[in-house]
Design a protein around this motif. Structure first.
Motif, PDB file in Angstrom:
ATOM      1  N   GLY A  38       0.902  -1.504  -0.093  1.00 23.42           N
ATOM      2  CA  GLY A  38      -0.116  -0.151  -0.007  1.00 23.42           C
ATOM      3  C   GLY A  38       0.735   1.344  -0.213  1.00 23.42           C
ATOM      4  O   GLY A  38       0.481   2.318  -0.678  1.00 23.42           O
ATOM      5  N   VAL A  39       1.951   1.125   0.658  1.00 20.11           N
ATOM      6  CA  VAL A  39       2.847   2.257   0.761  1.00 20.11           C
ATOM      7  C   VAL A  39       3.615   2.664  -0.758  1.00 20.11           C
ATOM      8  O   VAL A  39       3.748   3.720  -1.229  1.00 20.11           O
ATOM      9  N   ASP A  40       3.858   1.406  -1.147  1.00 19.93           N
ATOM     10  CA  ASP A  40       4.433   1.503  -2.546  1.00 19.93           C
ATOM     11  C   ASP A  40       3.179   2.035  -3.594  1.00 19.93           C
ATOM     12  O   ASP A  40       3.743   3.035  -4.511  1.00 19.93           O
ATOM     13  N   LEU A  41       2.003   1.976  -3.261  1.00 22.16           N
ATOM     14  CA  LEU A  41       1.075   2.239  -4.108  1.00 22.16           C
ATOM     15  C   LEU A  41       0.802   3.904  -4.106  1.00 22.16           C
ATOM     16  O   LEU A  41       0.838   4.689  -5.120  1.00 22.16           O
ATOM     17  N   VAL A  42       0.892   4.225  -2.851  1.00 25.25           N
ATOM     18  CA  VAL A  42       0.664   5.590  -2.538  1.00 25.25           C
ATOM     19  C   VAL A  42       1.771   6.415  -3.017  1.00 25.25           C
ATOM     20  O   VAL A  42       1.559   7.508  -3.749  1.00 25.25           O
ATOM     21  N   ASP A  43       3.199   5.777  -2.800  1.00 29.56           N
ATOM     22  CA  ASP A  43       4.190   6.451  -3.509  1.00 29.56           C
ATOM     23  C   ASP A  43       4.245   6.504  -5.124  1.00 29.56           C
ATOM     24  O   ASP A  43       4.483   7.787  -5.420  1.00 29.56           O
ATOM     25  N   ALA A  44       3.646   5.548  -5.772  1.00 29.43           N
ATOM     26  CA  ALA A  44       3.632   5.777  -7.089  1.00 29.43           C
ATOM     27  C   ALA A  44       2.572   6.898  -7.464  1.00 29.43           C
ATOM     28  O   ALA A  44       2.767   7.565  -8.275  1.00 29.43           O
ATOM     29  N   GLN A  45       1.406   6.924  -6.770  1.00 28.87           N
ATOM     30  CA  GLN A  45       0.406   7.760  -6.996  1.00 28.87           C
ATOM     31  C   GLN A  45       0.794   9.348  -6.695  1.00 28.87           C
ATOM     32  O   GLN A  45       0.491  10.025  -7.535  1.00 28.87           O
ATOM     33  N   ILE A  46       1.616   9.637  -5.632  1.00 31.57           N
ATOM     34  CA  ILE A  46       2.035  10.725  -5.459  1.00 31.57           C
ATOM     35  C   ILE A  46       3.054  11.092  -6.447  1.00 31.57           C
ATOM     36  O   ILE A  46       3.100  12.590  -6.852  1.00 31.57           O
ATOM     37  N   THR A  47       3.926  10.298  -6.945  1.00 33.61           N
ATOM     38  CA  THR A  47       4.793  10.643  -7.937  1.00 33.61           C
ATOM     39  C   THR A  47       4.121  11.086  -9.167  1.00 33.61           C
ATOM     40  O   THR A  47       4.870  12.323  -9.773  1.00 33.61           O
ATOM     41  N   ALA A  48       2.860  10.648  -9.510  1.00 32.91           N
ATOM     42  CA  ALA A  48       2.482  11.100 -10.737  1.00 32.91           C
ATOM     43  C   ALA A  48       1.414  12.279 -10.581  1.00 32.91           C
ATOM     44  O   ALA A  48       0.669  12.719 -11.385  1.00 32.91           O
ATOM     45  N   ASP A  57       4.644   6.126 -15.416  1.00 35.93           N
ATOM     46  CA  ASP A  57       4.109   6.338 -14.393  1.00 35.93           C
ATOM     47  C   ASP A  57       2.767   5.225 -14.307  1.00 35.93           C
ATOM     48  O   ASP A  57       2.493   4.765 -13.152  1.00 35.93           O
ATOM     49  N   ASN A  58       2.041   5.384 -15.108  1.00 37.19           N
ATOM     50  CA  ASN A  58       0.914   4.356 -15.311  1.00 37.19           C
ATOM     51  C   ASN A  58       1.323   2.910 -15.011  1.00 37.19           C
ATOM     52  O   ASN A  58       0.550   2.390 -14.311  1.00 37.19           O
ATOM     53  N   ARG A  59       2.243   2.397 -15.758  1.00 34.08           N
ATOM     54  CA  ARG A  59       2.693   1.069 -15.552  1.00 34.08           C
ATOM     55  C   ARG A  59       3.160   0.861 -13.941  1.00 34.08           C
ATOM     56  O   ARG A  59       2.761  -0.363 -13.310  1.00 34.08           O
ATOM     57  N   ARG A  60       3.864   1.842 -13.550  1.00 24.96           N
ATOM     58  CA  ARG A  60       4.244   1.903 -11.984  1.00 24.96           C
ATOM     59  C   ARG A  60       2.995   1.711 -11.049  1.00 24.96           C
ATOM     60  O   ARG A  60       2.838   0.842 -10.298  1.00 24.96           O
ATOM     61  N   ILE A  61       2.202   2.457 -11.371  1.00 30.32           N
ATOM     62  CA  ILE A  61       0.897   2.605 -10.571  1.00 30.32           C
ATOM     63  C   ILE A  61      -0.031   1.064 -10.828  1.00 30.32           C
ATOM     64  O   ILE A  61      -0.368   0.512  -9.703  1.00 30.32           O
ATOM     65  N   ARG A  62      -0.056   0.743 -12.112  1.00 32.70           N
ATOM     66  CA  ARG A  62      -0.587  -0.375 -12.213  1.00 32.70           C
ATOM     67  C   ARG A  62       0.038  -1.687 -11.501  1.00 32.70           C
ATOM     68  O   ARG A  62      -0.804  -2.532 -10.805  1.00 32.70           O
ATOM     69  N   ARG A  63       1.378  -1.539 -11.654  1.00 26.91           N
ATOM     70  CA  ARG A  63       2.087  -2.821 -10.974  1.00 26.91           C
ATOM     71  C   ARG A  63       1.869  -2.681  -9.324  1.00 26.91           C
ATOM     72  O   ARG A  63       1.829  -3.802  -8.742  1.00 26.91           O
ATOM     73  N   ALA A  64       2.167  -1.702  -8.890  1.00 28.50           N
ATOM     74  CA  ALA A  64       1.918  -1.067  -7.381  1.00 28.50           C
ATOM     75  C   ALA A  64       0.411  -1.908  -6.997  1.00 28.50           C
ATOM     76  O   ALA A  64       0.243  -2.607  -5.936  1.00 28.50           O
ATOM     77  N   ASN A  66      -1.417  -4.076  -8.490  1.00 27.94           N
ATOM     78  CA  ASN A  66      -1.483  -5.497  -8.655  1.00 27.94           C
ATOM     79  C   ASN A  66      -0.781  -6.107  -7.122  1.00 27.94           C
ATOM     80  O   ASN A  66      -1.180  -7.187  -6.792  1.00 27.94           O
ATOM     81  N   ARG A  67       0.330  -5.479  -6.880  1.00 32.23           N
ATOM     82  CA  ARG A  67       1.134  -5.824  -5.621  1.00 32.23           C
ATOM     83  C   ARG A  67       0.079  -5.962  -4.747  1.00 32.23           C
ATOM     84  O   ARG A  67       0.043  -6.596  -3.575  1.00 32.23           O
ATOM     85  N   VAL A  68      -0.564  -5.012  -4.329  1.00 29.74           N
ATOM     86  CA  VAL A  68      -1.525  -4.614  -3.468  1.00 29.74           C
ATOM     87  C   VAL A  68      -2.719  -5.852  -3.305  1.00 29.74           C
ATOM     88  O   VAL A  68      -2.891  -6.459  -2.550  1.00 29.74           O
ATOM     89  N   LEU A  69      -3.026  -5.858  -4.605  1.00 31.14           N
ATOM     90  CA  LEU A  69      -4.254  -7.120  -4.710  1.00 31.14           C
ATOM     91  C   LEU A  69      -3.792  -8.299  -4.273  1.00 31.14           C
ATOM     92  O   LEU A  69      -4.182  -9.227  -3.838  1.00 31.14           O
ATOM     93  N   ALA A  70      -2.306  -8.634  -4.678  1.00 30.49           N
ATOM     94  CA  ALA A  70      -1.849  -9.997  -4.625  1.00 30.49           C
ATOM     95  C   ALA A  70      -1.521 -10.118  -3.121  1.00 30.49           C
ATOM     96  O   ALA A  70      -1.848 -11.115  -2.510  1.00 30.49           O
ATOM     97  N   ALA A  71      -1.208  -9.187  -2.361  1.00 32.32           N
ATOM     98  CA  ALA A  71      -0.721  -9.389  -0.829  1.00 32.32           C
ATOM     99  C   ALA A  71      -2.048  -9.499  -0.217  1.00 32.32           C
ATOM    100  O   ALA A  71      -2.129 -10.256   0.620  1.00 32.32           O
ATOM    101  N   ARG A  72      -3.220  -8.719  -0.508  1.00 31.70           N
ATOM    102  CA  ARG A  72      -4.425  -9.066   0.090  1.00 31.70           C
ATOM    103  C   ARG A  72      -4.915 -10.366  -0.083  1.00 31.70           C
ATOM    104  O   ARG A  72      -5.639 -10.958   0.814  1.00 31.70           O
ATOM    105  N   ARG A  73      -4.719 -10.953  -1.231  1.00 28.57           N
ATOM    106  CA  ARG A  73      -5.343 -12.076  -1.677  1.00 28.57           C
ATOM    107  C   ARG A  73      -4.518 -13.264  -0.777  1.00 28.57           C
ATOM    108  O   ARG A  73      -4.975 -14.072  -0.204  1.00 28.57           O
ATOM    109  N   ASP A  74      -3.344 -13.058  -0.580  1.00 26.64           N
ATOM    110  CA  ASP A  74      -2.335 -14.121   0.028  1.00 26.64           C
ATOM    111  C   ASP A  74      -2.595 -13.765   1.433  1.00 26.64           C
ATOM    112  O   ASP A  74      -2.856 -14.930   2.113  1.00 26.64           O
TER     113      ASP A  74
END
Length: 89
Positions: A38-48, A57-64, A66-74
């Motif tokens: 979540g911190v990585d996602l917010v960081d990517a959003q703040i950057t853009a 930027d769009n790729r970085r946000i999308r990947r972040a 996806n990492r949030v969703l994967a971490a929540r799923r796990d």
């Protein structure tokens, strides 16, 4: 004249009761991958935020995201496995 009195003793008197329990610390540890993603996602959003997002930027946000969703799923899967009687098969 009114004197200002500190309430230091009243605040710190309950400090021992305010400490997190071992169970709460374990829960935070289990949720840490979700928190960091979540911190990585917010960081990517703040950057853009202050400019028009580039494709990078769009790729970085999308990947972040996806990492949030994967971490929540796990985390949800680990929680579900822990609540099953007899453990995971």
């Amino acid at each position: 004249m009114n004197h200002i009195v500190t309430v230091q003793d009243a605040v710190t008197a309950f400090a021992d009761f305010m400490e997190p329990t071992d169970a709460e610390l374990d829960a935070i540890e289990r949720e840490m991958p979700v928190i960091l993603a979540g911190v990585d996602l917010v960081d990517a959003q703040i950057t853009a935020l202050d400019r028009t997002p580039t494709e990078l930027d769009n790729r970085r946000i999308r990947r972040a995201r996806n990492r949030v969703l994967a971490a929540r799923r796990d985390l949800a899967n680990r929680t579900a496995d822990a609540t099953r009687p007899g453990g995971a098969a």
